[in-house]
Design a protein around this motif. Structure first.
Motif, short mmCIF file in Angstrom:
data_model
loop_
_atom_site.label_atom_id
_atom_site.label_comp_id
_atom_site.label_asym_id
_atom_site.label_seq_id
_atom_site.Cartn_x
_atom_site.Cartn_y
_atom_site.Cartn_z
N ALA A 14 1.02 -1.33 0.30
CA ALA A 14 -0.13 0.05 -0.01
C ALA A 14 0.91 1.37 0.09
O ALA A 14 0.44 2.26 -0.60
CB ALA A 14 -0.85 0.16 1.29
N ASP A 15 2.13 0.72 0.36
CA ASP A 15 3.33 1.81 0.13
C ASP A 15 4.54 1.71 0.06
O ASP A 15 4.54 0.66 -0.24
CB ASP A 15 2.79 3.01 1.32
CG ASP A 15 3.75 2.30 2.64
OD1 ASP A 15 3.87 0.87 2.54
OD2 ASP A 15 3.05 2.76 3.89
N ASP A 16 5.40 2.56 -0.48
CA ASP A 16 6.47 2.60 -0.62
C ASP A 16 7.83 1.16 0.33
O ASP A 16 8.48 1.42 -0.16
CB ASP A 16 7.21 3.56 -1.39
CG ASP A 16 6.89 4.36 -2.43
OD1 ASP A 16 6.04 3.48 -3.09
OD2 ASP A 16 7.19 5.40 -2.84
N SER A 17 7.29 1.03 1.49
CA SER A 17 8.03 0.69 2.64
C SER A 17 8.24 -1.25 2.31
O SER A 17 8.80 -1.22 2.49
CB SER A 17 7.05 0.82 4.05
OG SER A 17 6.08 -0.29 4.22
N TYR A 18 7.55 -1.30 1.03
CA TYR A 18 7.62 -3.02 0.31
C TYR A 18 8.14 -3.34 -0.85
O TYR A 18 6.64 -2.54 -1.14
CB TYR A 18 6.21 -3.09 1.35
CG TYR A 18 5.77 -5.10 0.93
CD1 TYR A 18 6.53 -5.78 1.50
CD2 TYR A 18 5.61 -5.06 -0.42
CE1 TYR A 18 7.41 -6.96 0.96
CE2 TYR A 18 5.37 -6.88 -0.53
CZ TYR A 18 6.23 -7.68 -0.09
OH TYR A 18 6.14 -9.03 0.26
N SER A 73 9.38 6.88 8.37
CA SER A 73 9.05 8.36 8.46
C SER A 73 7.50 8.16 7.83
O SER A 73 6.64 8.81 8.40
CB SER A 73 9.82 9.83 8.70
OG SER A 73 10.13 9.69 7.82
N LYS A 74 7.60 8.42 6.43
CA LYS A 74 6.10 8.61 5.47
C LYS A 74 5.84 7.30 5.38
O LYS A 74 4.88 7.60 4.57
CB LYS A 74 7.16 8.79 4.38
CG LYS A 74 7.74 10.10 4.05
CD LYS A 74 8.76 10.19 2.73
CE LYS A 74 9.62 11.53 2.81
NZ LYS A 74 9.94 11.32 1.09
N ALA A 75 5.34 6.29 5.81
CA ALA A 75 5.45 4.77 5.59
C ALA A 75 4.14 5.06 5.93
O ALA A 75 4.11 4.86 7.39
CB ALA A 75 5.81 3.44 5.30
N LYS A 119 3.46 3.14 10.57
CA LYS A 119 2.92 4.08 11.75
C LYS A 119 1.29 3.43 11.75
O LYS A 119 0.50 3.36 13.22
CB LYS A 119 1.65 5.65 10.90
CG LYS A 119 2.96 6.11 10.47
CD LYS A 119 2.03 7.33 9.66
CE LYS A 119 3.56 8.35 9.31
NZ LYS A 119 3.00 9.52 8.38
N ALA A 120 0.77 2.41 11.54
CA ALA A 120 -0.38 1.41 11.78
C ALA A 120 0.19 0.62 12.77
O ALA A 120 -0.71 -0.07 13.57
CB ALA A 120 -0.75 0.56 10.32
N ILE A 121 1.28 0.32 12.85
CA ILE A 121 2.09 -0.81 14.36
C ILE A 121 2.90 -0.43 15.08
O ILE A 121 3.86 -0.07 13.79
CB ILE A 121 1.49 -2.52 13.71
CG1 ILE A 121 1.84 -3.25 14.73
CG2 ILE A 121 3.38 -2.30 13.12
CD1 ILE A 121 1.82 -4.29 14.68
N GLN A 122 2.94 -0.31 16.33
CA GLN A 122 4.12 0.38 16.48
C GLN A 122 4.69 -0.68 18.52
O GLN A 122 3.69 -1.32 18.91
CB GLN A 122 4.29 1.56 18.03
CG GLN A 122 4.04 3.42 16.10
CD GLN A 122 4.67 3.34 15.98
OE1 GLN A 122 6.19 2.82 15.78
NE2 GLN A 122 5.17 3.73 14.82
#
Length: 103
Positions: free
Chosen positions: A18-22, A38-40, A44-47
């Motif tokens: 869904a974003d560039d982190s994968y 930081s942009k993904a 942000k969805a899980i910590q």
């Protein structure tokens, strides 16, 4: 959720991110990694904090899937490693094919 042996990861691609982190090329240095993360929304969805996971649904869009991969690090400094990504809505998540982790 996938549990992996030490020093392994799931072969990519397993899904459309869904974003560039994968699925993109690995970050070249720690600063690049911090900027990407930081942009993904995936980040942000899980910590994780002190062995507890907090999921933030406001970062997960309808029909997206939160994909988690855990590996045993067998180390006193890092007992486990977690990878987390959001799979784009409508993107099926294939089973994990473990491969050696590099880097």
């Amino acid at each position: 959720m996938t549990f992996l042996a030490p020093a392994t990861r799931c072969e990519v691609p397993r899904f459309v991110g869904a974003d560039d982190s994968y699925g993109g090329p690995p970050a070249g240095n720690p600063e690049e990694l911090r900027e990407l993360v930081s942009k993904a929304r995936s980040y942000k969805a899980i910590q994780a904090s002190s062995g507890t996971f907090h999921i933030f649904p406001e970062y997960i869009r309808p029909s997206e899937t939160l994909v988690l991969e855990f590996s045993d690090e067998r180390s006193a400094q890092a007992r486990w490693r977690m990878g987390s990504w959001l799979a784009k809505a409508g993107s099926p998540v294939k089973p994990c094919n473990p491969v050696p982790r590099t880097g």
